[in-house]
Design a protein around this motif. Structure first.
Motif, mmCIF file in Angstrom:
data_model
loop_
_atom_site.group_PDB
_atom_site.id
_atom_site.type_symbol
_atom_site.label_atom_id
_atom_site.label_comp_id
_atom_site.label_asym_id
_atom_site.label_seq_id
_atom_site.Cartn_x
_atom_site.Cartn_y
_atom_site.Cartn_z
ATOM 1 N N THR A 75 0.860 -1.183 0.000
ATOM 2 C CA THR A 75 0.000 0.000 0.000
ATOM 3 C C THR A 75 0.891 1.226 0.000
ATOM 4 O O THR A 75 1.909 1.262 0.698
ATOM 5 C CB THR A 75 -0.906 0.013 1.249
ATOM 6 N N ARG A 123 -3.583 4.967 -2.455
ATOM 7 C CA ARG A 123 -4.618 5.778 -1.801
ATOM 8 C C ARG A 123 -4.282 7.256 -1.988
ATOM 9 O O ARG A 123 -3.142 7.661 -1.839
ATOM 10 C CB ARG A 123 -4.689 5.471 -0.314
ATOM 11 N N THR A 165 -1.971 -1.235 -3.716
ATOM 12 C CA THR A 165 -3.088 -0.310 -3.563
ATOM 13 C C THR A 165 -2.540 1.099 -3.364
ATOM 14 O O THR A 165 -1.683 1.322 -2.512
ATOM 15 C CB THR A 165 -3.975 -0.708 -2.365
ATOM 16 N N THR A 221 -6.333 -0.268 -7.122
ATOM 17 C CA THR A 221 -5.421 -1.398 -6.937
ATOM 18 C C THR A 221 -5.032 -1.973 -8.289
ATOM 19 O O THR A 221 -5.845 -2.059 -9.199
ATOM 20 C CB THR A 221 -6.094 -2.494 -6.080
ATOM 21 N N GLY A 274 0.544 5.687 -0.189
ATOM 22 C CA GLY A 274 -0.349 6.841 -0.159
ATOM 23 C C GLY A 274 0.198 7.995 -0.970
ATOM 24 O O GLY A 274 1.397 8.084 -1.232
ATOM 25 N N SER A 289 -9.147 5.319 -3.896
ATOM 26 C CA SER A 289 -8.060 4.336 -3.916
ATOM 27 C C SER A 289 -8.259 3.441 -5.127
ATOM 28 O O SER A 289 -9.357 3.340 -5.670
ATOM 29 C CB SER A 289 -8.020 3.517 -2.626
#
Length: 151
Positions: free
Chosen positions: A29, A57, A55, A117, A31, A115
């Motif tokens: 993940t 975000r 992912t 993916t 950001g 978000s």
């Protein structure tokens, strides 16, 4: 009962790639914000991962058209040419040249609170290879980038 056992064994075989190891998906993940920064400058993927599910975000407040971000992975030698070519493109193509073989993986451009993916196989990556991830939104790629380490 034998049919059920056979189906189970066949399903297990489908999970085994050519290397003979079990398939392993590794989750990452990262950001991004309105400050044109990823929250990580390096991502590490273990050598036994057969695929990566990343992912992205967007924690900022601005919409994709104004301050959108995506995540693009290329070999480091390809990152600048891909980013420059993408800057001539459009939001509809995530500011990437459509079908560009130099792009290993990418997400769509997202904005405020969204978000997204992407899942990609590691079979094309080389252990210890030189990989750069970046945002291809025009003007972002030169500061919004990092290193992916595989292996």
């Amino acid at each position: 009962m034998p049919n059920r056992a056979l189906r189970g064994a066949l399903a297990l075989l489908l999970l085994i790639p050519a290397t003979g190891a079990l398939a392993r998906t590794c989750d990452l993940t990262i950001g991004s914000s309105d400050a044109m920064r990823f929250d990580r400058s390096e991502l590490r993927v273990a050598a036994d991962c057969t695929q990566v599910r990343l992912t992205l975000r967007h924690t900022g407040r601005q919409m994709a058209a104004a301050m959108g971000h995506n995540w693009v992975l290329t070999r480091t030698a390809d990152y600048r040419p891909v980013a420059i070519a993408g800057g001539l493109g459009s939001l509809a193509h995530s500011y990437l040249p459509p079908g560009d073989a130099r792009v290993i993986a990418y997400t769509k451009v997202i904005g405020s609170g969204e978000s997204t993916t992407v899942t990609f196989r590691t079979a094309g990556l080389t252990r210890g290879g030189d990989y750069t991830f970046f945002c291809s939104f025009p003007g972002h790629w030169n500061v919004m980038r990092g290193k992916l380490v595989f292996g």
